[in-house]
Design a protein around this motif. Structure first.
Motif, PDB file in Angstrom:
ATOM      1  N   PRO A  14       0.816  -1.229   0.000  1.00 20.10           N
ATOM      2  CA  PRO A  14       0.000   0.000   0.000  1.00 20.10           C
ATOM      3  C   PRO A  14       0.846   1.274   0.000  1.00 20.10           C
ATOM      4  O   PRO A  14       0.465   2.264  -0.640  1.00 20.10           O
ATOM      5  CB  PRO A  14      -0.822  -0.102   1.295  1.00 20.10           C
ATOM      6  N   LEU A  15       2.012   1.239   0.652  1.00 24.11           N
ATOM      7  CA  LEU A  15       2.879   2.425   0.680  1.00 24.11           C
ATOM      8  C   LEU A  15       3.346   2.755  -0.743  1.00 24.11           C
ATOM      9  O   LEU A  15       3.307   3.910  -1.175  1.00 24.11           O
ATOM     10  CB  LEU A  15       4.092   2.175   1.590  1.00 24.11           C
ATOM     11  N   LEU A  19       2.954   6.159  -3.079  1.00 26.67           N
ATOM     12  CA  LEU A  19       4.128   6.908  -3.546  1.00 26.67           C
ATOM     13  C   LEU A  19       4.122   7.152  -5.055  1.00 26.67           C
ATOM     14  O   LEU A  19       4.665   8.150  -5.526  1.00 26.67           O
ATOM     15  CB  LEU A  19       5.415   6.145  -3.188  1.00 26.67           C
ATOM     16  N   ILE A  20       3.502   6.242  -5.820  1.00 28.10           N
ATOM     17  CA  ILE A  20       3.597   6.297  -7.288  1.00 28.10           C
ATOM     18  C   ILE A  20       3.250   7.668  -7.887  1.00 28.10           C
ATOM     19  O   ILE A  20       4.054   8.221  -8.641  1.00 28.10           O
ATOM     20  CB  ILE A  20       2.798   5.144  -7.941  1.00 28.10           C
ATOM     21  N   PRO A  21       2.070   8.263  -7.552  1.00 26.03           N
ATOM     22  CA  PRO A  21       1.759   9.556  -8.188  1.00 26.03           C
ATOM     23  C   PRO A  21       2.771  10.662  -7.872  1.00 26.03           C
ATOM     24  O   PRO A  21       2.979  11.553  -8.702  1.00 26.03           O
ATOM     25  CB  PRO A  21       0.385   9.926  -7.623  1.00 26.03           C
ATOM     26  N   TRP A  22       3.431  10.579  -6.724  1.00 21.24           N
ATOM     27  CA  TRP A  22       4.419  11.601  -6.358  1.00 21.24           C
ATOM     28  C   TRP A  22       5.651  11.551  -7.240  1.00 21.24           C
ATOM     29  O   TRP A  22       6.458  12.473  -7.256  1.00 21.24           O
ATOM     30  CB  TRP A  22       4.825  11.456  -4.879  1.00 21.24           C
ATOM     31  N   TYR A 213      10.646   8.852 -13.491  1.00 21.82           N
ATOM     32  CA  TYR A 213       9.888   7.876 -14.280  1.00 21.82           C
ATOM     33  C   TYR A 213      10.258   6.462 -13.824  1.00 21.82           C
ATOM     34  O   TYR A 213       9.383   5.621 -13.608  1.00 21.82           O
ATOM     35  CB  TYR A 213      10.209   8.067 -15.773  1.00 21.82           C
ATOM     36  N   SER A 214      11.562   6.228 -13.664  1.00 20.63           N
ATOM     37  CA  SER A 214      12.021   4.896 -13.257  1.00 20.63           C
ATOM     38  C   SER A 214      11.434   4.501 -11.914  1.00 20.63           C
ATOM     39  O   SER A 214      10.966   3.371 -11.751  1.00 20.63           O
ATOM     40  CB  SER A 214      13.542   4.848 -13.137  1.00 20.63           C
ATOM     41  N   VAL A 215      11.457   5.432 -10.953  1.00 19.81           N
ATOM     42  CA  VAL A 215      10.919   5.105  -9.621  1.00 19.81           C
ATOM     43  C   VAL A 215       9.441   4.727  -9.760  1.00 19.81           C
ATOM     44  O   VAL A 215       9.002   3.716  -9.206  1.00 19.81           O
ATOM     45  CB  VAL A 215      11.088   6.289  -8.638  1.00 19.81           C
ATOM     46  N   ALA A 216       8.689   5.522 -10.538  1.00 19.01           N
ATOM     47  CA  ALA A 216       7.252   5.263 -10.676  1.00 19.01           C
ATOM     48  C   ALA A 216       6.998   3.892 -11.307  1.00 19.01           C
ATOM     49  O   ALA A 216       6.246   3.088 -10.743  1.00 19.01           O
ATOM     50  CB  ALA A 216       6.597   6.371 -11.497  1.00 19.01           C
ATOM     51  N   VAL A 217       7.627   3.597 -12.434  1.00 18.47           N
ATOM     52  CA  VAL A 217       7.325   2.314 -13.095  1.00 18.47           C
ATOM     53  C   VAL A 217       7.863   1.134 -12.299  1.00 18.47           C
ATOM     54  O   VAL A 217       7.234   0.075 -12.262  1.00 18.47           O
ATOM     55  CB  VAL A 217       7.823   2.221 -14.567  1.00 18.47           C
ATOM     56  N   VAL A 218       8.997   1.326 -11.629  1.00 16.71           N
ATOM     57  CA  VAL A 218       9.544   0.227 -10.827  1.00 16.71           C
ATOM     58  C   VAL A 218       8.601  -0.088  -9.666  1.00 16.71           C
ATOM     59  O   VAL A 218       8.360  -1.259  -9.358  1.00 16.71           O
ATOM     60  CB  VAL A 218      10.986   0.558 -10.354  1.00 16.71           C
ATOM     61  N   LEU A 219       8.019   0.943  -9.073  1.00 16.95           N
ATOM     62  CA  LEU A 219       7.072   0.702  -7.972  1.00 16.95           C
ATOM     63  C   LEU A 219       5.797   0.022  -8.480  1.00 16.95           C
ATOM     64  O   LEU A 219       5.277  -0.881  -7.834  1.00 16.95           O
ATOM     65  CB  LEU A 219       6.723   2.012  -7.246  1.00 16.95           C
ATOM     66  N   ILE A 220       5.319   0.451  -9.662  1.00 19.32           N
ATOM     67  CA  ILE A 220       4.108  -0.194 -10.222  1.00 19.32           C
ATOM     68  C   ILE A 220       4.395  -1.677 -10.481  1.00 19.32           C
ATOM     69  O   ILE A 220       3.607  -2.557 -10.129  1.00 19.32           O
ATOM     70  CB  ILE A 220       3.653   0.507 -11.530  1.00 19.32           C
ATOM     71  N   ARG A 221       5.571  -1.941 -11.070  1.00 15.29           N
ATOM     72  CA  ARG A 221       5.914  -3.335 -11.378  1.00 15.29           C
ATOM     73  C   ARG A 221       6.128  -4.130 -10.098  1.00 15.29           C
ATOM     74  O   ARG A 221       5.744  -5.296 -10.010  1.00 15.29           O
ATOM     75  CB  ARG A 221       7.142  -3.400 -12.277  1.00 15.29           C
ATOM     76  N   LEU A 222       6.717  -3.486  -9.116  1.00 16.92           N
ATOM     77  CA  LEU A 222       6.958  -4.158  -7.829  1.00 16.92           C
ATOM     78  C   LEU A 222       5.628  -4.602  -7.211  1.00 16.92           C
ATOM     79  O   LEU A 222       5.508  -5.706  -6.688  1.00 16.92           O
ATOM     80  CB  LEU A 222       7.692  -3.212  -6.877  1.00 16.92           C
ATOM     81  N   ARG A 223       4.616  -3.737  -7.314  1.00 19.17           N
ATOM     82  CA  ARG A 223       3.298  -4.097  -6.788  1.00 19.17           C
ATOM     83  C   ARG A 223       2.739  -5.315  -7.525  1.00 19.17           C
ATOM     84  O   ARG A 223       2.152  -6.205  -6.907  1.00 19.17           O
ATOM     85  CB  ARG A 223       2.335  -2.906  -6.911  1.00 19.17           C
TER      86      ARG A 223
END
Lengths: 241, 65
Positions: A14-15, A19-22, A213-223
């Motif tokens: 959930p965290l 974080l993704i939109p930020w 961008y990398s942080v956002a997509v990596v977090l989406i993929r991690l989920r």
């Protein structure tokens, strides 16, 4: 607040979502700003003409390719050494984005090489070592995909990732160690950059955009990875494996 | 501000080519992630035990292999 609880995939899920939109929204804004500065404000280069504008995507992509590899190896190593599942999942998540940036740097490099050097590709030290970086990423992804047991796949991937780290300093210093066709660094940490302010600004804004961008997509993929693995685990639990 | 010449002084094919190629990669990554997420949501809905959040399997110090 105990931050260590976020080392558990179930707690981090959930965290990560929050974080993704930020990261995603500033990334989009910075891409737009970087391209605006790069195309509308930065002047034409007196030697390379407008072809040099390729560097605004080429250089950040190449840096990200190397940086994400080191990060992936660190996460894979931590996951292996401390049996930390989330770290290994992070490494798997980073691999695809890292491979994508490396591929972008190679392709845009070819587009830059053709008008500037007269060739799409040469077996130059920097280009060859970057191609090896792409193969290391592909190797890591394929190795993990080939092993059914997720934890075994993590360990095998970690060995490959850690051995491959040696390639990153080789890429970075290749232009100094060997006489290459690729030009040397124009931006160094301790020296004044040798490019004009607006060009440097565009480059750094694009780098920040690629990073966010990398942080956002990596977090989406991690989920996605967390859900996939936990679903598999609960299915195994159901059939009593 | 100066308006860029779309032909990029004769380098248009190379400049636009590299940006379009990069865009394809970014779009591919985002679309494939969306599909992966969608497939997971569908799987969850189909499964007899709907899992809205990942199953809390063990504690922070879990060391299963």
């Amino acid at each position: 607040m105990n931050i260590y609880k976020y080392a558990s995939p179930a707690m981090f899920y959930p965290l990560a979502g929050k974080l993704i939109p930020w990261f995603a929204i500033p990334a989009a804004l910075l891409f737009a700003t970087g391209l605006f500065v790069g195309f509308f404000i930065a002047p034409t280069d007196f030697q390379q003409g407008d072809a040099y504008r390729i560097i605004f995507i080429h250089v950040p992509a190449a840096w990200m390719g190397m940086f994400l590899y080191v990060l992936m190896a660190i996460y894979a190593g931590i996951g292996w050494a401390f049996n930390a599942r989330l770290s290994s999942m992070m490494a798997s998540s980073l691999a695809i984005t890292g491979a994508m940036f490396t591929a972008i740097s190679l392709i845009t490099g070819a587009f830059w090489g053709k008008p500037t050097w007269g060739t799409w590709w040469v077996w130059d030290a920097r280009m060859t070592s970057t191609l090896i970086l792409l193969f290391l990423y592909i190797g890591f992804i394929s190795l993990q995909a080939a092993i059914d047991d997720a934890r075994r796949a993590d360990r095998a991937g970690a060995v490959l990732a850690l051995v491959g780290v040696i390639n990153v300093p080789i890429i970075y210093f290749s232009v100094q160690w060997w006489n290459t066709l690729h030009q040397g660094a124009t931006i160094r940490l301790l020296q004044k950059p040798t490019i004009r302010g607006s060009m440097l600004a565009a480059l750094l804004i694009m780098l920040a955009a690629c990073w966010l961008y990398s942080v956002a997509v990596v977090l989406i993929r991690l989920r996605c990875i967390i859900l996939e693995r936990e679903q598999n685990a609960s299915r195994f639990a159901e059939v009593g494996v | 501000m100066n308006w860029p010449d779309l032909s990029m002084g004769g380098y248009g094919f190379y400049v636009w080519g590299s940006y379009i190629a990069s865009l394809i990669f970014f779009v591919w990554e985002i679309v494939s992630l969306k599909q992966r997420k969608k497939a997971l949501t569908q799987q969850q809905q189909q499964s007899s035990k709907p899992v809205s959040t990942p199953v809390l399997r063990g504690s922070i110090n879990e060391t299963t292999s």
